[in-house]
Design a protein around this motif. Sequence first.
Motif, PDB file in Angstrom:
ATOM      1  N   PHE A   1      34.770  97.270  27.515  1.00  8.99           N
ATOM      2  CA  PHE A   1      33.613  97.858  28.236  1.00  8.99           C
ATOM      3  C   PHE A   1      33.671  99.257  28.496  1.00  8.99           C
ATOM      4  CE2 PHE A   1      30.306  97.241  31.917  1.00  8.99           C
ATOM      5  CZ  PHE A   1      29.466  97.125  30.965  1.00  8.99           C
ATOM      6  N   LEU A   2      35.207  99.893  28.309  1.00  6.49           N
ATOM      7  CA  LEU A   2      34.931 101.431  29.005  1.00  6.49           C
ATOM      8  C   LEU A   2      34.305 102.422  28.185  1.00  6.49           C
ATOM      9  CD1 LEU A   2      36.793 103.330  30.347  1.00  6.49           C
ATOM     10  CD2 LEU A   2      38.596 103.375  28.349  1.00  6.49           C
ATOM     11  N   ASP A   3      34.049 101.938  26.899  1.00  3.97           N
ATOM     12  CA  ASP A   3      33.024 103.147  26.222  1.00  3.97           C
ATOM     13  C   ASP A   3      31.953 103.232  26.771  1.00  3.97           C
ATOM     14  OD1 ASP A   3      32.442 104.690  24.029  1.00  3.97           O
ATOM     15  OD2 ASP A   3      31.723 103.167  22.835  1.00  3.97           O
ATOM     16  N   PHE A   4      31.234 101.914  27.198  1.00  2.00           N
ATOM     17  CA  PHE A   4      29.872 101.937  27.743  1.00  2.00           C
ATOM     18  C   PHE A   4      29.799 102.545  29.061  1.00  2.00           C
ATOM     19  CE2 PHE A   4      26.665 100.137  30.229  1.00  2.00           C
ATOM     20  CZ  PHE A   4      25.455 100.156  29.386  1.00  2.00           C
ATOM     21  N   ILE A   5      30.865 102.353  30.060  1.00  2.00           N
ATOM     22  CA  ILE A   5      31.203 102.940  31.225  1.00  2.00           C
ATOM     23  C   ILE A   5      31.261 104.431  30.944  1.00  2.00           C
ATOM     24  CG2 ILE A   5      32.497 103.256  33.367  1.00  2.00           C
ATOM     25  CD1 ILE A   5      33.093 100.125  32.804  1.00  2.00           C
TER      26      ILE A   5
ATOM     27  N   LEU B   1      33.721  96.030  42.019  1.00  2.00           N
ATOM     28  CA  LEU B   1      34.050  97.576  41.903  1.00  2.00           C
ATOM     29  C   LEU B   1      32.724  98.135  41.163  1.00  2.00           C
ATOM     30  CD1 LEU B   1      36.479  99.236  42.640  1.00  2.00           C
ATOM     31  CD2 LEU B   1      37.133  99.072  40.151  1.00  2.00           C
ATOM     32  N   LYS B   2      32.627  99.370  41.641  1.00  2.00           N
ATOM     33  CA  LYS B   2      31.418 100.022  41.067  1.00  2.00           C
ATOM     34  C   LYS B   2      31.695 100.709  39.771  1.00  2.00           C
ATOM     35  CE  LYS B   2      29.202 100.721  45.614  1.00  2.00           C
ATOM     36  NZ  LYS B   2      28.736 101.724  46.540  1.00  2.00           N
ATOM     37  N   MET B   3      30.977 101.152  38.957  1.00  2.00           N
ATOM     38  CA  MET B   3      31.070 101.671  37.572  1.00  2.00           C
ATOM     39  C   MET B   3      31.835 103.184  37.697  1.00  2.00           C
ATOM     40  SD  MET B   3      30.545  99.360  35.488  1.00  2.00           S
ATOM     41  CE  MET B   3      29.563  97.636  35.322  1.00  2.00           C
ATOM     42  N   PRO B   4      31.342 103.940  38.344  1.00  2.00           N
ATOM     43  CA  PRO B   4      32.126 105.293  38.103  1.00  2.00           C
ATOM     44  C   PRO B   4      33.407 105.194  38.813  1.00  2.00           C
ATOM     45  CG  PRO B   4      29.899 105.512  39.370  1.00  2.00           C
ATOM     46  CD  PRO B   4      30.112 103.944  39.323  1.00  2.00           C
ATOM     47  N   VAL B   5      33.781 104.191  39.873  1.00  2.00           N
ATOM     48  CA  VAL B   5      35.043 104.264  40.269  1.00  2.00           C
ATOM     49  C   VAL B   5      36.065 103.419  39.215  1.00  2.00           C
ATOM     50  CG1 VAL B   5      36.701 103.347  41.956  1.00  2.00           C
ATOM     51  CG2 VAL B   5      34.283 103.973  42.543  1.00  2.00           C
ATOM     52  N   LEU B   6      35.272 102.605  38.443  1.00  2.00           N
ATOM     53  CA  LEU B   6      35.913 101.955  37.670  1.00  2.00           C
ATOM     54  C   LEU B   6      36.333 102.501  36.165  1.00  2.00           C
ATOM     55  CD1 LEU B   6      36.748  98.997  36.407  1.00  2.00           C
ATOM     56  CD2 LEU B   6      34.239  98.768  35.474  1.00  2.00           C
ATOM     57  N   GLU B   7      35.594 103.579  35.731  1.00  2.00           N
ATOM     58  CA  GLU B   7      35.996 104.384  34.574  1.00  2.00           C
ATOM     59  C   GLU B   7      37.284 104.910  34.758  1.00  2.00           C
ATOM     60  OE1 GLU B   7      34.444 108.057  31.837  1.00  2.00           O
ATOM     61  OE2 GLU B   7      33.885 107.956  33.827  1.00  2.00           O
ATOM     62  N   ALA B   8      37.988 105.527  35.773  1.00  2.00           N
ATOM     63  CA  ALA B   8      39.087 106.116  35.832  1.00  2.00           C
ATOM     64  C   ALA B   8      40.152 105.050  35.721  1.00  2.00           C
ATOM     65  CB  ALA B   8      39.207 106.913  37.198  1.00  2.00           C
ATOM     66  N   GLN B   9      40.010 104.074  36.370  1.00  2.00           N
ATOM     67  CA  GLN B   9      40.948 102.911  36.862  1.00  2.00           C
ATOM     68  C   GLN B   9      41.196 102.253  35.306  1.00  2.00           C
ATOM     69  OE1 GLN B   9      40.645 100.311  39.952  1.00  2.00           O
ATOM     70  NE2 GLN B   9      41.763  98.679  39.166  1.00  2.00           N
ATOM     71  N   LEU B  10      40.203 102.133  34.498  1.00  2.00           N
ATOM     72  CA  LEU B  10      40.362 101.671  33.143  1.00  2.00           C
ATOM     73  C   LEU B  10      40.768 102.550  32.023  1.00  2.00           C
ATOM     74  CD1 LEU B  10      37.064  99.450  32.355  1.00  2.00           C
ATOM     75  CD2 LEU B  10      39.275  98.752  33.062  1.00  2.00           C
TER      76      LEU B  10
ATOM     77  N   SER C   1      43.325 104.576  32.800  1.00  2.00           N
ATOM     78  CA  SER C   1      44.612 104.535  32.990  1.00  2.00           C
ATOM     79  C   SER C   1      45.279 103.237  32.358  1.00  2.00           C
ATOM     80  CB  SER C   1      44.995 105.059  34.418  1.00  2.00           C
ATOM     81  OG  SER C   1      44.652 103.782  35.296  1.00  2.00           O
ATOM     82  N   SER C   2      44.584 102.377  32.591  1.00  7.29           N
ATOM     83  CA  SER C   2      45.365 100.816  32.161  1.00  7.29           C
ATOM     84  C   SER C   2      45.002 100.645  30.907  1.00  7.29           C
ATOM     85  CB  SER C   2      44.692  99.956  33.142  1.00  7.29           C
ATOM     86  OG  SER C   2      43.254  99.919  33.026  1.00  7.29           O
ATOM     87  N   CYS C   3      43.754 100.825  30.403  1.00  2.00           N
ATOM     88  CA  CYS C   3      43.448 100.715  28.875  1.00  2.00           C
ATOM     89  C   CYS C   3      44.159 101.389  27.880  1.00  2.00           C
ATOM     90  CB  CYS C   3      42.005 100.666  28.436  1.00  2.00           C
ATOM     91  SG  CYS C   3      41.169  99.422  29.582  1.00  2.00           S
ATOM     92  N   LEU C   4      44.451 102.791  28.163  1.00  2.00           N
ATOM     93  CA  LEU C   4      45.386 103.508  27.257  1.00  2.00           C
ATOM     94  C   LEU C   4      47.019 103.178  26.987  1.00  2.00           C
ATOM     95  CD1 LEU C   4      43.833 107.009  28.046  1.00  2.00           C
ATOM     96  CD2 LEU C   4      43.305 105.449  26.211  1.00  2.00           C
ATOM     97  N   THR C   5      47.526 102.288  28.182  1.00  2.00           N
ATOM     98  CA  THR C   5      48.943 102.025  28.406  1.00  2.00           C
ATOM     99  C   THR C   5      49.116 100.249  28.058  1.00  2.00           C
ATOM    100  OG1 THR C   5      48.788 101.729  30.575  1.00  2.00           O
ATOM    101  CG2 THR C   5      49.564 103.986  29.697  1.00  2.00           C
TER     102      THR C   5
END
Length: 292
Positions: free
Chosen positions: A193-197, A224-233, A235-239
Motif C-alpha cells: 500500500f506504500l505506493d498509493f500512500i 494511524l493517519k496516512m501522512p504519518v504512515l508514509e514515513a513509517q512504512l 523505513s520498515s518496508c525498505l529493510t
Amino acid sequence: MSPSGRPRPLSLVLLLGMGMASERMDCPRRCSCQYLEVNCTGQQLREFPAAIPLDTRQLILAANNVSYLPAVELSFLADLVYLDCRKNLLGDDLDFTFIGVAKLVYLDLSFNNLTQVTFSTFSHLLSLVVLKISDNPNLVAIEKDAFANNTWLRHLDVSRTGLTFLDASTVRDLPNLRFLGLSDNLWHCNCSFLDFITWMTESNVHFPDADNITCYTPESLRALKMPVLEAQLHSSCLTQLYKQDYVFLCLIGFCIFFAGTVAAWLAGICAVIYEVHSSKGEEEQEEEEEEE
C-alpha cells in the motif's frame, strides 16, 4: 377562466388540457416529471420504471428498492446526463449496464450493495465527471484498470466501503481527478500500500475528511493517519524481509552453490582428461625416440 376573468377560448383550453394529459401519460406511474427530468424519489419502487420519456436528461431513482438496472431500457435514454440511484438495492453485477448511456456525466450509486467494480462496469461512460460509489459496505474490489476510460472523471467517492486496498495506478492515471473520497474504509497498510500512500502525499487531489483516512490493519497501525504512515512504512518496508523473501534468497544461494559445485566438478574432469592425454602423448613420444 383567464387571469383577467374572461373565459378562455375553447381551443386554448383543449390544447392546454391535451398538453397536461400528454405530460401525465408520458410520465411513469408514481413519479413526477418536469421538462427533461423524471423524479421517482422515495416511491418504494422495486423495478426500473417503465414509460420514461426518451428525451429525459435527468433521472432520479433515489430511496427506492430497485435491485436491477436493465441495460436495454437504459439504452433508450440516449440523452441521459444525470442518473441518481442512491439508496437502492443494486448489487453484484453492473458490467455493461451503462453501455447505452454514453453521455452520462453524473452517476450516483452510493448506499447500495455493490461488491466489485471491473473495467466493464463504467468503461462506456467516456463523459463521466462525477461518480459516487460510497457507502457500499460490500464493495471489496476495484480492478486496477476500472476507470481507464473515464479520463474526464473529476469527482470520485469510495468512502465507507469494504475496500482494503486500491492500486495507485487506478487513480494516478486520471488526469482530471480533483476530488477523491477515501475515508472510513478498512485499509490494510502493508508495504504493498506504500505506493498509493506516496501518491496521496504528492498529488494535487483533494481528500475530504482526511482525518478519517486511517489504517484498519495490521493492529499495530490501526487508526494511524496516512501522512504519518508514509514515513513509517518507508523505513520498515525498505529493510523488512518477508517469509517469501527468505525463501527466494535461499533458492538463489542454493542455485549459486550448485552451479559452483557443478563448475568445479566439470573443471576437475577436464583437468584429469587433459592430464591423461598429456601423459599418453609424452609416453608415445618417448617410445618413438627409443625406436629411433
